[in-house]
Design an enzyme around this catalytic site. Sequence first.
Site, PDB file in Angstrom:
ATOM      1  N   ASP B 384       0.832  -1.198   0.000  1.00 16.58           N
ATOM      2  CA  ASP B 384       0.000   0.000   0.000  1.00 16.58           C
ATOM      3  C   ASP B 384       0.875   1.260   0.000  1.00 16.58           C
ATOM      4  O   ASP B 384       1.750   1.413   0.855  1.00 16.58           O
ATOM      5  CB  ASP B 384      -0.867  -0.043   1.271  1.00 16.58           C
ATOM      6  CG  ASP B 384      -1.964   0.990   1.263  1.00 16.58           C
ATOM      7  OD1 ASP B 384      -2.963   0.765   0.549  1.00 16.58           O
ATOM      8  OD2 ASP B 384      -1.823   2.011   1.962  1.00 16.58           O
ATOM      9  N   GLU B 413       1.480  -0.547  -5.023  1.00 15.19           N
ATOM     10  CA  GLU B 413       0.273   0.252  -5.239  1.00 15.19           C
ATOM     11  C   GLU B 413       0.632   1.720  -5.086  1.00 15.19           C
ATOM     12  O   GLU B 413       0.368   2.339  -4.066  1.00 15.19           O
ATOM     13  CB  GLU B 413      -0.837  -0.140  -4.242  1.00 15.19           C
ATOM     14  CG  GLU B 413      -2.161   0.545  -4.535  1.00 15.19           C
ATOM     15  CD  GLU B 413      -2.606   1.583  -3.511  1.00 15.19           C
ATOM     16  OE1 GLU B 413      -3.717   2.094  -3.660  1.00 15.19           O
ATOM     17  OE2 GLU B 413      -1.846   1.875  -2.552  1.00 15.19           O
TER      18      GLU B 413
END
Lengths: 652, 652
Positions: B384, B413
Amino acid sequence: MTGEIEGGARVVITNVRPRLECGRYRVKAIEGDLLDVTADIVRDGPDLLQASLRYGSPSGEWADAPMSHLGNDGWMGRFRPETPGIWHYTVQAWTDHFATWRRDLGKRVDAGQTVDLELQEGALLLEKRLVLVPKEERRVIQAAIEVLRAPGKSDGWDAPRVTAAVDESVAAIMAGHPDRTEAATFEPVLGLNVERVRARFGAWYEFFPRSTGTSTEHGTFATAAEHLTAIAGMGFDVVYLPPIHPIGRTHRKGKNNALEAGPDDVGSPWAIGSEEGGHTDVDPKLGTIEDFDLFVERAGQEGLEVALDFAIQCSPDHPWATEHPEWFHHRPDGTIKYAENTPKKYQDIYPINFSTEDADGLWNELKRVLEFWISHGVEIFRVDNPHTKSFAFWEWVIDEIRAEHPNVIFLAEAFTRPKVMGMLAKLGFSQSYTYFTWRNTKYELVEYLNELVHTDMALYFRPNFFTNTQDILHEYLQHGGAPAFKIRLVLAALLSPSYGIYSGFELFERVPLHEGSEEYLHSEKYELRPRDLGGPDTLIPYIKLVNEVRRQLAAAARLTNLRWHDVDNEAVVAWSKTAPEEQSLLVVLNLNPFGREEATLHLDLDALGADVEQPFEVYDVVKDTTYTWSGHSQYVALDSPDEPAHIFLVKV
Amino acid sequence: MTGEIEGGARVVITNVRPRLECGRYRVKAIEGDLLDVTADIVRDGPDLLQASLRYGSPSGEWADAPMSHLGNDGWMGRFRPETPGIWHYTVQAWTDHFATWRRDLGKRVDAGQTVDLELQEGALLLEKRLVLVPKEERRVIQAAIEVLRAPGKSDGWDAPRVTAAVDESVAAIMAGHPDRTEAATFEPVLGLNVERVRARFGAWYEFFPRSTGTSTEHGTFATAAEHLTAIAGMGFDVVYLPPIHPIGRTHRKGKNNALEAGPDDVGSPWAIGSEEGGHTDVDPKLGTIEDFDLFVERAGQEGLEVALDFAIQCSPDHPWATEHPEWFHHRPDGTIKYAENTPKKYQDIYPINFSTEDADGLWNELKRVLEFWISHGVEIFRVDNPHTKSFAFWEWVIDEIRAEHPNVIFLAEAFTRPKVMGMLAKLGFSQSYTYFTWRNTKYELVEYLNELVHTDMALYFRPNFFTNTQDILHEYLQHGGAPAFKIRLVLAALLSPSYGIYSGFELFERVPLHEGSEEYLHSEKYELRPRDLGGPDTLIPYIKLVNEVRRQLAAAARLTNLRWHDVDNEAVVAWSKTAPEEQSLLVVLNLNPFGREEATLHLDLDALGADVEQPFEVYDVVKDTTYTWSGHSQYVALDSPDEPAHIFLVKV
C-alpha cells in the site's frame, strides 16, 4: 545491492546528462560555452526538493549552480567552464524541509485551520538552521523565530505570526543556506574535456613543405614559409604538414608507389627515420630545427597555427629499430615484422608493438616526442592511423599531455568502422576525420550529418571535413570539374565547423592514378609537386569568400545548430545555421555539378527566427545580391557551371 | 582516468544491454525465459575477436555462452536463467590470435605467397595453447604442430603443411579452449532479478473477507473460503485481501468515510492495530491465525494464491504506538503526528517515520512482519502506497526477503508521478499498479501501452492492470453500463499479462459516492458489502471466457509481444499477441460502450505470421464463429450493447 540500514537518504538522482558510457569517458565542451546539465530527481513522499549542480575546475575548485525543476521530476542547471582542461560535475539534491513546511502551512491557512503547532515547528526548523546562516542575515531569522513563538492568533493570513512565517526574505535566506547533511550526490562524478575553440572550429590547409621548391629542387622550411601569406590570405587557420622527419632508405618507394625507388626519389614522409634521426629530428633537406622554429614563428605572424603529423611507425632505418628492437614485432626467424594489410606488404614500414614488454619505455618515449614538438610551438597533432595503435595508449598519452598542455589538440585520422572511430573520440581525440569524402548525395549527406549532429555523437565526436587528402581524390572531384570543387568546398566549410583541403584542391587537381582509383597520379607522397598559386583559373577567390563567411558568423563555428530545410529536388540541398543575435546562415546548394537544377525551397522559418507574416531580406554573398522573401516557399534555380551555391545571410 | 601503463588490454566492451541506470539497478526477467545480451566490442587494429557471455546463478556458479558477431561491431549471446533469484552477467572478449593467423594465412596462400615463416608462427601459437587443451584433444594439436614444422612446400592450398594449418578440427579445438589471459571484462557485472512466472502473469481478484457474511454479520475466513470455488471458477489465479489485522478504534471512520463512526461501524482495514494486536495479528472478527492458515490451504486446493496487503501505517491503537513511539513523527507538543495530505487530515492513521534514529529496529521489525506471513503461506504482497515510504527501505527489504524467499512477489500500489513509480519498480517491486484506469480512449491506450511495452520500461516495470479498486471507480464504468465493463475487462486482461478486478465488478457495481467522484457509494472500506455471485445478470461467464483465453495462449502471458493493428475508426482498437508455435491472439474492440461502430481493419500480417497471398482462419471465441480472411483489409462492425469485442484465435 543490499546496503546498510541508515534510514537517511530519501532522495535518488538518476539520468544525469550529458554523460558518456555511464561516465567512463568524458563528454567534450569548448571553453566559454554554457553546459546544460539535466537530471531526474525523485524522493518518496510529498516533500519538496532543492538541487544543485556542483562543478569543479581543472585546478580542483568546486562551485554550485542552482538547479530548477523542469516538470516531471526533471531538473536543470548550467555552468560555463571558462578554461581548457578537465572539469568535473555532479548533481546534489536534498529535502527542503523549510520550503515543505512553508507550502503546507499555506494550505492549512487557506483551509482555515489554526496552525499554532505548525508555527512552533517552523520556529524549530529556523532555529536548527541558524548555524548555517551568515551573521548579517541571522538577525532576520532570529526575529522571525520570536514572532512565530509569540502568543497570539494562529489562523488566517492576517495573523502576524503567519505573515512572519511566510516572509519572502526569510524564505530566501533559508533557500540560500540549505542544510545538505542529508543530501544525495550523484555518482560517479562526471568528467568534461574542455578545449579551446580551435578544437571545434578551424579551416585547415595541408601541404608538403618539400614541394615548395621546384620539381627537381627540394623545398625547405624557408621556401615553405614563403607560401604562408597566400595560405593565410585564403582565410585558413591551420597549416598541417605531413611528417617532416628524416625518411628511410631501405625499401623506399618510388614515384607512383613503385616498389623500387630511383636514386633521386624522395620517398614517403611516413617512412619515418634514417641514420639522420627519428621522430624528434627534421629531414635535413628541409632544414634544421631552428629553420622549423622560424617557420612556426612566421606562421604565427600570419595568424596560422602549425599542425604536425604524428605517425607512430618507423622505416627500417629508424634509430629505434636498432636501439629498441623490443618495441617491434618479431618473426620466428628473429627479423622485425614489416607492416602488412594482408596480403599487401609494406616493407618500408615497421609497425610498433604496443603490447611490448617495455610498454613503459615505449609509451614514455612517444610522450616525449609530443612534448618535444610542443616545446617547438606545435599545439595541434594530426594522428596518423590511430586505430592501428593501442586504445589504452591513446587514452593515457592524451590525458598526460593535456594535463600539462590543455591547449593541445589531437585530430584522429582513422578511416575505419564507425564504432572504432567513435571509441577514439571517446578516448580523448579532440576531432576526427570522417566519412564526409564519401557522402555526396543529398540522402547520404543528410543521413550522415544527422548522425553527427543529432545523436549522442555530438557529445564526443567533433568532425573535421576534408574535401580531399593526399590519399583520397574522390571520383566526384575527378569527374565533376570545377563546379564539383565548389560544391564540396561549400559542403565541407559550411556544414562542419572544422574542415580542410589538401593543397592542389584550389587548383582543381583531379587526375587519378588510374580510372577507379582514389589515389592521385604522381602522388605527392612519393615525389615533389611544386605548385603555382598565382595563376588565373583557381578556386582561391571562392575559398577566400567562404572562409570569410565562416569568420564573420559565429553560427558557422558550431555544429549542433545545423537545420535542414526541405527542397523538392534530390539534387538540391538546403541548410541553415543560427547563433544568437546575428544574421543566420542559409545555404542552398546544387549537388549536380553538371547543370542547372530548379527547386522549391520550403523554409523552416522557425529555425531562421523568421515570421511567416513578415517579409525578410536574404543577402547572397556569392552574387552580392539581396532578395526580399516572405513565407515558407521560395523558388530557386542554380546552374552549377555558373554557380552551384546560394550562400545567404538572413536578416530577420 | 589516466591509468597504469600495461600495454596489454586492447579490447574495449561498451553498451552492454539489457542494463538499467548503468547497472545501479537490476533488470527483470522470468525464470526459463531466454535473455538476449548484446554489446559493442571494438579492438584497435585488424585482429579478430572472440567474445563470451558470462552468467552466474543465484548460488554463484558461473558459466559461459558464446557470443556471435552481428555486424558493425555488435555482438550477441543468450542464456536461460532457470530459477528465481539474483543472477549476474557480464561480457568478456579477447583477441583471437589463432583465428587471425588462420585468416591471414588464407589470404597469403590465395595471393600465391610462400608462407614458411607464417607456418612456423602458427606452430608457436598452437604450442603455446597446448596447456589449455584437454588431453583427449591434445594429440590433434600436436600432430598439426609437427606437420606445420615439417620441411616441404609452403605455398598453395595443396601443400600438406597448409592443409594441416587450416584444418577445421584444429580450428574448433582452438576456438573451444581460448586463451583469456588478456581478456577484457565488462564492468560492473550486471544483476538480473529473476522471478517466477506469476510475477508477470496472473489474474487477480480482490475481495474483503469480512463481506462474506451478511450486511450485519461480519464475514470470517471460513465464510470467505466458501467463495474461493466461485473465484477459481471464474479463472482467477490470485485472491488479494485488504489488511486482515485488528482495526483501530480511535478516530475510526464511519460509513462513507464519516468522521464519526457508529458503534457497529467496522472501520477501515487500513487503520491497522488495536489492543488486539498489530501487523502480525488477525482481526478476531475474521477468526484466528489457524483459520487464516485453513483459508490459505483451501485457496491452494482451488489453484489460487493468497496475496496480502502490506500497509506500513498504524492506527493510534497499534501496539507500536506505545512500544515504539520513536518510530513515529512527533509534534512540538510531544504528540504523535497523524497522517495528512495537507490540508486533509487522517486522524485514524499514524504514518511511520522512516528517518527514525532506530531505523535498524524499525526496518527489521517490518521485515519480520513479512517473514511472519511468508511462514503462513503468503508469497505475494500488495504494498500500500510504497511511494510514501523510504526508497532505501524498499530496496533493502525486498532484497533481504527475496534472498531467502525468491518466490515472493511484491506489487507496488503507487499512483503517483511516472518517475517515482518507475523508481519503485527499479528498486525491486515485481509489478506495479498503473494509470490504466485513466486510459480509456484509443489514443491514450496506444500511447500508454507503447511506453510500457516499447521503451526501457519493459526492462523493469511490469504492469498489473486493475479495472477498478476499492478506491477507483472510473466514470467510464459509472456511465457506460454493462458494455463498459466488458470493454475494460478485455483491455485489462488481454493487453496486460497481469490484471485484476475488485469484487463487485462482476456484478456491474457502479454507483459513485456522488457525481464526479471516483469513490464508491457505501464504500467497502467502511462497511460490509455482502454480494450474491449467483444471480442471473452478471459478467461472470464473460470473465470466465476471457480468463480461459489467457490460460490457453502463451502469448497472453507476455507483454512485449503486443502489436497494434491499424483501424480507421478512433473508437475501435485492434491488437495482437503472438508466441512461437501457437495460434495468435487478435482482439478487435469497440471502445464506445453506447453503440455500433464500423471500421476497416488494416492487419499487420507480418506480425501475425500470415501471408498476404494465403487465406487464413480466425476463430472468434466470443461468438464461437470461424471466418476465413485473406489480405490486409477486413471490414468489422461491433455493436457494444450486443458485444463490443472480437477475440480471435488466428490460425495461419
